[in-house]
Design an enzyme around this catalytic site. Sequence first.
Site, PDB file in Angstrom:
ATOM      1  N   CYS A  77      49.971  50.409  47.363  1.00  0.00           N
ATOM      2  CA  CYS A  77      49.522  51.797  47.306  1.00  0.00           C
ATOM      3  C   CYS A  77      48.754  51.959  45.991  1.00  0.00           C
ATOM      4  O   CYS A  77      49.356  51.986  44.924  1.00  0.00           O
ATOM      5  CB  CYS A  77      50.746  52.702  47.370  1.00  0.00           C
ATOM      6  SG  CYS A  77      50.360  54.434  47.552  1.00  0.00           S
TER       7      CYS A  77
ATOM      8  N   CYS B 113      46.041  44.764  37.290  1.00  0.00           N
ATOM      9  CA  CYS B 113      44.981  43.761  37.319  1.00  0.00           C
ATOM     10  C   CYS B 113      45.335  42.651  36.330  1.00  0.00           C
ATOM     11  O   CYS B 113      45.640  42.934  35.162  1.00  0.00           O
ATOM     12  CB  CYS B 113      43.652  44.422  36.946  1.00  0.00           C
ATOM     13  SG  CYS B 113      42.290  43.269  36.690  1.00  0.00           S
TER      14      CYS B 113
ATOM     15  N   CYS C 161      42.533  42.546  33.154  1.00  0.00           N
ATOM     16  CA  CYS C 161      42.490  43.530  32.060  1.00  0.00           C
ATOM     17  C   CYS C 161      43.817  44.264  31.867  1.00  0.00           C
ATOM     18  O   CYS C 161      43.966  45.018  30.909  1.00  0.00           O
ATOM     19  CB  CYS C 161      41.374  44.539  32.290  1.00  0.00           C
ATOM     20  SG  CYS C 161      41.668  45.706  33.641  1.00  0.00           S
TER      21      CYS C 161
END
Length: 166
Positions: A153, A130, A133
């Site tokens: 995945c 991400c 974060c």
Amino acid sequence: MAVDRRNLLLGGGAIAALSAIALFRPMETSVAAEADFPFKLSDEEWKARLSPEAYDVLRHEGTERPFTSPLNDEHRAGTFACAGCDQALFASETKFDSGTGWPSFYTFITGAIGSVTDNSFGMSRTAVFCTNCGGHQGHVFDDGPAPTGLRYCINGVALKFEPKAA
């Protein structure tokens, strides 16, 4: 007795096998800990915010067991967001059943996912995280469907599903 994975894990070699596997798991700090991301919490705050499984995956690049996430069977319209910071990562329209046991997507929401080379477990793969974060999401492979040919995945515990408002 033949030595196969089932006999190895069920027999007396289970501890030796798990110890050997642990040698290949990266011991250095994770991407989440190394880089500077917009959304930041202390390690104690992450532990309080996440389940132990999500903490292991998002903050220490663990992997959940395949076929354990309820998100494998999530087919409603909506958005899959980071379980760590709520940033939208994947649109439901890009989800497909890869048969691997983890939620899979052929693309991500622009700007939401970053990638880094992962040389753990004696192989080279591309790990994805991400961008808000730094939470580890999973890996991307080049065996997905059109139009991208990619398969993101993703660990289900690294995601939360937000259904589209009716």
